[in-house]
Design a protein around this motif. Structure first.
Motif, PDB file in Angstrom:
ATOM      1  N   ILE A   1       6.367  -2.468  -7.182  1.00  0.00           N
ATOM      2  CA  ILE A   1       6.734  -3.205  -5.962  1.00  0.00           C
ATOM      3  C   ILE A   1       6.406  -2.377  -4.723  1.00  0.00           C
ATOM      4  O   ILE A   1       5.826  -2.876  -3.768  1.00  0.00           O
ATOM      5  CB  ILE A   1       8.237  -3.576  -5.982  1.00  0.00           C
ATOM      6  N   ARG A   2       6.748  -1.100  -4.772  1.00  0.00           N
ATOM      7  CA  ARG A   2       6.562  -0.252  -3.590  1.00  0.00           C
ATOM      8  C   ARG A   2       5.084  -0.014  -3.264  1.00  0.00           C
ATOM      9  O   ARG A   2       4.670  -0.070  -2.118  1.00  0.00           O
ATOM     10  CB  ARG A   2       7.281   1.089  -3.811  1.00  0.00           C
ATOM     11  N   TYR A   3       4.308   0.285  -4.288  1.00  0.00           N
ATOM     12  CA  TYR A   3       2.922   0.675  -4.016  1.00  0.00           C
ATOM     13  C   TYR A   3       1.915  -0.435  -4.265  1.00  0.00           C
ATOM     14  O   TYR A   3       0.715  -0.180  -4.261  1.00  0.00           O
ATOM     15  CB  TYR A   3       2.541   1.932  -4.794  1.00  0.00           C
ATOM     16  N   ALA A   4       2.406  -1.630  -4.479  1.00  0.00           N
ATOM     17  CA  ALA A   4       1.465  -2.731  -4.657  1.00  0.00           C
ATOM     18  C   ALA A   4       0.615  -2.813  -3.396  1.00  0.00           C
ATOM     19  O   ALA A   4       1.136  -2.955  -2.298  1.00  0.00           O
ATOM     20  CB  ALA A   4       2.227  -4.022  -4.872  1.00  0.00           C
ATOM     21  N   GLY A   5      -0.668  -2.647  -3.576  1.00  0.00           N
ATOM     22  CA  GLY A   5      -1.573  -2.675  -2.425  1.00  0.00           C
ATOM     23  C   GLY A   5      -1.845  -4.102  -2.013  1.00  0.00           C
ATOM     24  O   GLY A   5      -1.206  -5.038  -2.506  1.00  0.00           O
TER      25      GLY A   5
ATOM     26  N   THR B   1     -19.367   1.106   4.624  1.00  0.00           N
ATOM     27  CA  THR B   1     -20.382   1.705   5.503  1.00  0.00           C
ATOM     28  C   THR B   1     -20.784   3.073   4.962  1.00  0.00           C
ATOM     29  O   THR B   1     -20.456   4.107   5.549  1.00  0.00           O
ATOM     30  CB  THR B   1     -19.829   1.876   6.946  1.00  0.00           C
TER      31      THR B   1
ATOM     32  N   LYS C   1      -3.367  -7.625  -2.105  1.00  0.00           N
ATOM     33  CA  LYS C   1      -3.688  -8.334  -3.347  1.00  0.00           C
ATOM     34  C   LYS C   1      -5.203  -8.385  -3.580  1.00  0.00           C
ATOM     35  O   LYS C   1      -5.943  -8.972  -2.820  1.00  0.00           O
ATOM     36  CB  LYS C   1      -3.119  -9.741  -3.321  1.00  0.00           C
TER      37      LYS C   1
ATOM     38  N   SER D   1       7.721  -0.693   3.575  1.00  0.00           N
ATOM     39  CA  SER D   1       8.355   0.533   3.064  1.00  0.00           C
ATOM     40  C   SER D   1       8.345   1.593   4.155  1.00  0.00           C
ATOM     41  O   SER D   1       9.333   2.306   4.355  1.00  0.00           O
ATOM     42  CB  SER D   1       7.603   1.062   1.852  1.00  0.00           C
ATOM     43  N   LYS D   2       7.194   1.688   4.841  1.00  0.00           N
ATOM     44  CA  LYS D   2       7.089   2.697   5.906  1.00  0.00           C
ATOM     45  C   LYS D   2       8.083   2.388   7.025  1.00  0.00           C
ATOM     46  O   LYS D   2       8.772   3.280   7.520  1.00  0.00           O
ATOM     47  CB  LYS D   2       5.653   2.717   6.449  1.00  0.00           C
TER      48      LYS D   2
ATOM     49  N   GLU E   1     -23.397   4.604   5.092  1.00  0.00           N
ATOM     50  CA  GLU E   1     -24.250   5.383   6.000  1.00  0.00           C
ATOM     51  C   GLU E   1     -23.440   6.355   6.868  1.00  0.00           C
ATOM     52  O   GLU E   1     -23.982   7.305   7.402  1.00  0.00           O
ATOM     53  CB  GLU E   1     -25.109   4.450   6.878  1.00  0.00           C
TER      54      GLU E   1
ATOM     55  N   MET F   1     -13.082   4.157  14.685  1.00  0.00           N
ATOM     56  CA  MET F   1     -13.693   3.061  13.928  1.00  0.00           C
ATOM     57  C   MET F   1     -14.083   1.929  14.887  1.00  0.00           C
ATOM     58  O   MET F   1     -13.273   1.501  15.702  1.00  0.00           O
ATOM     59  CB  MET F   1     -12.710   2.500  12.893  1.00  0.00           C
TER      60      MET F   1
ATOM     61  N   TYR G   1      -5.160 -14.462   0.827  1.00  0.00           N
ATOM     62  CA  TYR G   1      -4.021 -13.621   0.472  1.00  0.00           C
ATOM     63  C   TYR G   1      -3.444 -12.870   1.681  1.00  0.00           C
ATOM     64  O   TYR G   1      -2.595 -11.994   1.511  1.00  0.00           O
ATOM     65  CB  TYR G   1      -4.423 -12.601  -0.605  1.00  0.00           C
TER      66      TYR G   1
ATOM     67  N   TYR H   1       6.764 -22.018  -1.374  1.00  0.00           N
ATOM     68  CA  TYR H   1       8.058 -21.991  -2.060  1.00  0.00           C
ATOM     69  C   TYR H   1       8.760 -20.680  -1.725  1.00  0.00           C
ATOM     70  O   TYR H   1       8.223 -19.886  -0.942  1.00  0.00           O
ATOM     71  CB  TYR H   1       7.921 -22.240  -3.560  1.00  0.00           C
ATOM     72  N   PHE H   2       9.955 -20.463  -2.282  1.00  0.00           N
ATOM     73  CA  PHE H   2      10.806 -19.397  -1.760  1.00  0.00           C
ATOM     74  C   PHE H   2      10.120 -18.027  -1.724  1.00  0.00           C
ATOM     75  O   PHE H   2      10.329 -17.246  -0.814  1.00  0.00           O
ATOM     76  CB  PHE H   2      12.120 -19.329  -2.550  1.00  0.00           C
ATOM     77  N   LYS H   3       9.247 -17.758  -2.682  1.00  0.00           N
ATOM     78  CA  LYS H   3       8.587 -16.456  -2.739  1.00  0.00           C
ATOM     79  C   LYS H   3       7.727 -16.221  -1.490  1.00  0.00           C
ATOM     80  O   LYS H   3       7.585 -15.083  -1.021  1.00  0.00           O
ATOM     81  CB  LYS H   3       7.732 -16.399  -4.008  1.00  0.00           C
TER      82      LYS H   3
ATOM     83  N   PHE I   1       9.533  -8.493   2.568  1.00  0.00           N
ATOM     84  CA  PHE I   1       9.159  -7.185   2.011  1.00  0.00           C
ATOM     85  C   PHE I   1       8.007  -7.329   1.024  1.00  0.00           C
ATOM     86  O   PHE I   1       7.056  -6.560   1.041  1.00  0.00           O
ATOM     87  CB  PHE I   1      10.359  -6.524   1.330  1.00  0.00           C
TER      88      PHE I   1
ATOM     89  N   LYS J   1     -21.339  -3.476  12.188  1.00  0.00           N
ATOM     90  CA  LYS J   1     -22.126  -4.139  11.133  1.00  0.00           C
ATOM     91  C   LYS J   1     -22.424  -5.582  11.537  1.00  0.00           C
ATOM     92  O   LYS J   1     -21.515  -6.362  11.784  1.00  0.00           O
ATOM     93  CB  LYS J   1     -21.316  -4.107   9.837  1.00  0.00           C
TER      94      LYS J   1
ATOM     95  N   TYR K   1      16.196  -5.726  -5.099  1.00  0.00           N
ATOM     96  CA  TYR K   1      15.220  -6.353  -4.211  1.00  0.00           C
ATOM     97  C   TYR K   1      15.922  -7.085  -3.069  1.00  0.00           C
ATOM     98  O   TYR K   1      15.507  -6.994  -1.906  1.00  0.00           O
ATOM     99  CB  TYR K   1      14.285  -7.311  -4.953  1.00  0.00           C
TER     100      TYR K   1
ATOM    101  N   LYS L   1     -13.815  10.628  17.204  1.00  0.00           N
ATOM    102  CA  LYS L   1     -14.488   9.624  16.367  1.00  0.00           C
ATOM    103  C   LYS L   1     -13.513   8.514  16.078  1.00  0.00           C
ATOM    104  O   LYS L   1     -12.354   8.769  15.777  1.00  0.00           O
ATOM    105  CB  LYS L   1     -14.981  10.266  15.079  1.00  0.00           C
TER     106      LYS L   1
ATOM    107  N   PHE M   1       3.085 -13.689  -8.377  1.00  0.00           N
ATOM    108  CA  PHE M   1       4.394 -14.238  -8.684  1.00  0.00           C
ATOM    109  C   PHE M   1       4.237 -15.584  -9.407  1.00  0.00           C
ATOM    110  O   PHE M   1       4.993 -15.912 -10.323  1.00  0.00           O
ATOM    111  CB  PHE M   1       5.153 -14.428  -7.369  1.00  0.00           C
TER     112      PHE M   1
ATOM    113  N   PRO N   1       4.546  -4.692   0.791  1.00  0.00           N
ATOM    114  CA  PRO N   1       5.491  -3.609   0.493  1.00  0.00           C
ATOM    115  C   PRO N   1       5.115  -2.292   1.154  1.00  0.00           C
ATOM    116  O   PRO N   1       5.997  -1.537   1.569  1.00  0.00           O
ATOM    117  CB  PRO N   1       5.419  -3.482  -1.026  1.00  0.00           C
ATOM    118  N   SER N   2       3.824  -2.043   1.272  1.00  0.00           N
ATOM    119  CA  SER N   2       3.400  -0.772   1.832  1.00  0.00           C
ATOM    120  C   SER N   2       3.833  -0.653   3.296  1.00  0.00           C
ATOM    121  O   SER N   2       4.449   0.349   3.697  1.00  0.00           O
ATOM    122  CB  SER N   2       1.877  -0.686   1.703  1.00  0.00           C
TER     123      SER N   2
END
Lengths: 324, 478
Positions: free
Chosen positions: B464-468, B223, B470, A169-170, B225, A215, A133, A154-156, A161, A219, A35, A213, B6, A165-166
């Motif tokens: 870790i990698r795929y964690a969406g 959505t 929260k 990572s990309k 609709e 987004m 979040y 705190y440190f976290k 990363f 709403k 990590y 099309k 965490f 992560p998503s």
């Protein structure tokens, strides 16, 4: 001897227990090292926040203009084209609640700050604020020194990363493996190479773009509107109370986007603009949302985001207003 | 404090080390630590609601003692009903009051002036429905003579607030959990390892499968609709897997965490998607809740006289009422009531007999090829998913209209792309290990340590990698 040892020990762990703890420790060492390596690698990738952080640290006394908002603002203002030193805090998915945290906690950092520019897009007031979040809170803390968490960090909370992560990572793969990371940031953290998008893919062909099309938030959410509007007013009030000039801006959007807007949402947003004008007479406006003459198809990345060419045009308009 | 945060990891490590440091010679200090930790854990959401959980615990503790102390049945009944009224009263006040007021006003067409009637608009305390049902079952069991009332307040408070299962179950009975607080705990090396493995599997289900599926489901359901038949169908089936992985993932973490402290909790799921009919599905899905309603509502209704079964019609009515209330337990909305009612109707239809041999759908499904039963069960689950996920009747009506529109305004796409492949891989893994409590159970018997660790590392990497983004556990809201 063994009995004596166990009696003297403050730990009541059995041998098996200690063996388990050892195994767990050994097991997690590679995880932590792996990590740490990823985090270090990510931090080395050039990012907008990094440049902004550098500005905050080195030129805080010179900053006179602060812009806040979402990615629309991020793309629209290139401080390079402003006569006054500026910092653009606009960032993807950033809503007013984060703008407010950044503003409030940054006021002291810029002793010569004169103007704060807020964004009020068409759907801003009927979109929910980001949740507790929201991942960019880590970015604000690490790079801007702004604590938008609802707790003592705190440190976290500084681990970049792990904040998303998503996304990272990309970025990691694009930068280190595919070598396709094409962002180029100027000293102000503005991506001057930000052209890739739906419009460039369509070769800026207006017919193709019209058929596209995309987004758009249509709403209606009255409860949200009732919550967000006073919140936005309070932000303006805070800025005014701190003797700052306030500009409320509406960023240009492409004609197809303008057509798809929900008239009810638009009506309410426009009524808020009028109301701000009455309530806060000192507030100035830069509403270029419907300026389809200055901003053409080649100024956009997509329907509601300007590219660097459009950004230059918008920034120059802002510059005029700031110099008035 | 979410299990997938965490903060919880840090909390767990500290409590775990302190717990075993205290030692097992005397269980009281360990119980004190568990109680304080549980209250701290709960207080991290809202300290104010700690008072409520303490009050509920005290009411049922006193009721239990009073029921045991008094010899007269009529007095026992009074104490039982006082306890039930308290528990249902708390549930009603915090969870259902606004719903009733709103519907009462609408039903009777009362033109209520602004603020003419009073909405409480209170936040529902996290885990309220879970711990209320747990404490209620204690008093009822004491009344029925199935268990003895405890004299130890500390142990009872621990039983109500045990942090691994406090906010979203499994809903435990005193017979199963309270007695474990009364016994000395022994550190079990193997059980601890199993606990850790179960936590790992639970985190994988929640963070990799459920949260990633959620990103697709949320887009379509925000959505509906804009979407057509295929998309709605896709989102509804995905939602079933989302909620399954979310809730069973939570349950796995809860059970695994309890194991670390030497406790055993009930299993809450048994691969429900393998069910051949809806009756079987409910015996595999949220097992502790279904058993609770079966024991404390359905059976008393369906078997009024001991050992004497009542008519089929009354039995069906009991079933319908039970299922409707199971739906209502989930939340104070008409969509949840409909969810329960719909399940009740299908369960009744499944039991209706036809033909000379007294055949019914349940019996038929047991003989039918798997492909047909899978289509049948998933057909029902698609509808129940919509009922469960729709936030209002209006939204539900849009969903159903779009489902049967056989059109697609936005071209159908998988939205989460290749990540969808995680579902078949996940199902295959669970299916091949369906007779174990989790896929890594007793893995050391079959695989060497280096290989095992590589599997764990791979899982941690994926987590870790795929964690969406929260996402809170879905069942926390109930």
């Amino acid at each position: 001897m063994q009995d004596q040892k166990s009696n003297l020990s403050i730990f009541n762990f059995s041998k098996k227990h200690i063996s388990l703890l050892k195994q767990i420790t050994v097991f997690f060492i590679p995880v932590l090292l792996g990590y740490a390596l990823i985090e270090y690698s990510v931090l080395r990738i050039p990012m907008s926040y990094d440049k902004i952080s550098h500005k905050i640290k080195t030129q805080n006394n010179e900053i006179k203009v602060m812009t806040l908002g979402s990615s629309q603002m991020q793309n629209a203002v290139n401080p390079e084209f402003l006569d006054k030193a500026a910092i653009n805090y606009g960032s993807t998915s950033q809503h007013h609640n984060q703008d407010n945290s950044i503003m409030v906690q940054s006021l002291d950092k810029f002793p010569n700050l004169e103007t704060i520019v807020f964004e009020l897009s068409y759907s801003h007031l009927e979109l929910p604020h980001n949740s507790k979040y929201f991942w960019k809170k880590t970015i604000y803390l690490k790079y801007y020194g702004v604590n938008a968490f609802e707790h003592t960090p705190y440190f976290k909370d500084k681990l970049v990363f792990l904040s998303n992560p998503s996304v990272y990572s990309k970025i990691f793969v694009n930068y280190y493996i595919k070598d396709s990371y094409d962002a180029v940031f100027n000293d102000f953290g503005y991506n001057v190479n930000n052209y890739k998008g739906a419009f460039s893919l369509a070769n800026y062909d207006e017919q193709k773009i019209e058929k596209r099309k995309f987004m758009i938030s249509a709403k209606e959410d009255l409860a949200m509107f009732e919550y967000n509007t006073p919140f936005f007013y309070s932000m303006i009030q805070t800025a005014l109370d701190n003797n700052k000039d306030v500009i409320v801006s509406c960023i240009p959007t492409y004609k197809t986007y303008l057509e798809k807007r929900n008239p009810e949402i638009l009506k309410r947003r426009d009524s808020v603009l009028k109301d701000i004008h009455q309530k806060f007479p000192k507030v100035r406006f830069l509403n270029l949302e419907e300026d389809t003459i200055t901003f053409g198809v080649k100024d956009y990345v997509n329907e509601n985001h300007l590219n660097p060419i459009g950004g230059e045009k918008f920034t120059k308009k802002l510059n005029q207003l700031l110099n008035e | 404090m979410l299990f997938n945060s965490f903060d919880f990891g840090l909390f767990l490590v500290i409590v775990y080390l302190l717990y075993w440091l205290i030692g097992t010679k005397n269980r009281t200090p360990q119980n004190v630590l568990l109680l304080l930790s549980s209250y701290f854990f709960y207080g991290m959401w809202d300290w104010n609601f700690l008072l409520l959980i303490i009050a509920s615990s005290l009411v049922d503790f006193i009721a239990g003692k009073a029921i045991t102390a008094t010899p007269k049945i009529s007095y026992k009944k009074i104490f039982l009903w006082l306890s039930i009224l308290w528990n249902l009263g708390v549930l009603f006040t915090f969870k259902y009051y606004d719903f009733f007021i709103e519907n009462f006003a609408e039903l009777f067409g009362i033109l209520v002036p602004d603020k003419g009637y009073h909405f409480l608009k209170v936040v529902i305390p996290v885990g309220l429905s879970f711990y209320t049902f747990q404490t209620m079952s204690y008093t009822i069991d004491v009344y029925r003579g199935r268990i003895k009332a405890t004299n130890n307040l500390l142990e009872f408070l621990c039983f109500v607030s045990f942090f691994p299962q406090l906010v979203a179950g499994p809903i435990e009975r005193a017979k199963m959990l309270l007695c474990q607080f009364e016994e000395k705990r022994k550190f079990d090396f193997q059980e601890t390892k199993e606990g850790l493995r179960k936590i790992l599997w639970g985190l994988f289900k929640k963070l990799v499968v459920a949260d990633n599926i959620a990103s697709a489901v949320n887009v379509i359901y925000a959505t509906p609709e804009d979407y057509g038949t295929l998309s709605i169908l896709y989102a509804s089936i995905l939602f079933f897997f989302q909620i399954y992985c979310d809730f069973s993932g939570y349950s796995d973490i809860a059970i695994g965490t309890a194991k670390l402290f030497g406790f055993k909790l009930s299993e809450n799921f048994r691969a429900p998607y393998l069910a051949k009919n809806l009756s079987e599905f409910w015996s595999r899905w949220h097992i502790t809740l279904t058993q609770w309603f079966t024991d404390y509502l359905y059976k008393p209704l369906a078997y009024i006289k001991k050992d004497k079964k009542i008519s089929a019609t009354t039995g069906f009515f009991a079933l319908l009422l039970t299922m409707t209330l199971i739906g209502f337990w989930h939340g104070a909305t008409w969509t949840f009531i409909l969810f329960g009612f719909f399940n009740g109707v299908i369960l009744i239809l499944e039991r209706l007999r036809f033909g000379k041999k007294g055949m019914n759908i349940v019996k038929l499904s047991l003989k039918a090829p798997r492909i047909f039963t899978t289509i049948y069960v998933f057909g029902i689950l698609t509808i129940t998913s919509m009922l469960f996920r729709a936030i209002s009747l209006d939204k539900l009506s849009i969903l159903i209209t779009r489902l049967f529109s056989f059109s697609s305004e936005i071209p159908f796409s998988f939205i989460i792309g290749a990540k969808i492949l995680v579902i078949p891989v996940f199902i295959l893994t669970e299916y091949s290990t369906r007779f174990k409590t989790h896929p890594f159970y007793e893995l050391q018997k079959h695989i060497s340590r280096p290989v095992r660790w590589m599997i764990y590392y791979a899982l941690i990497f994926l987590i870790i990698r795929y964690a969406g983004p929260k996402e809170q556990f879905i069942y926390f809201q109930f």
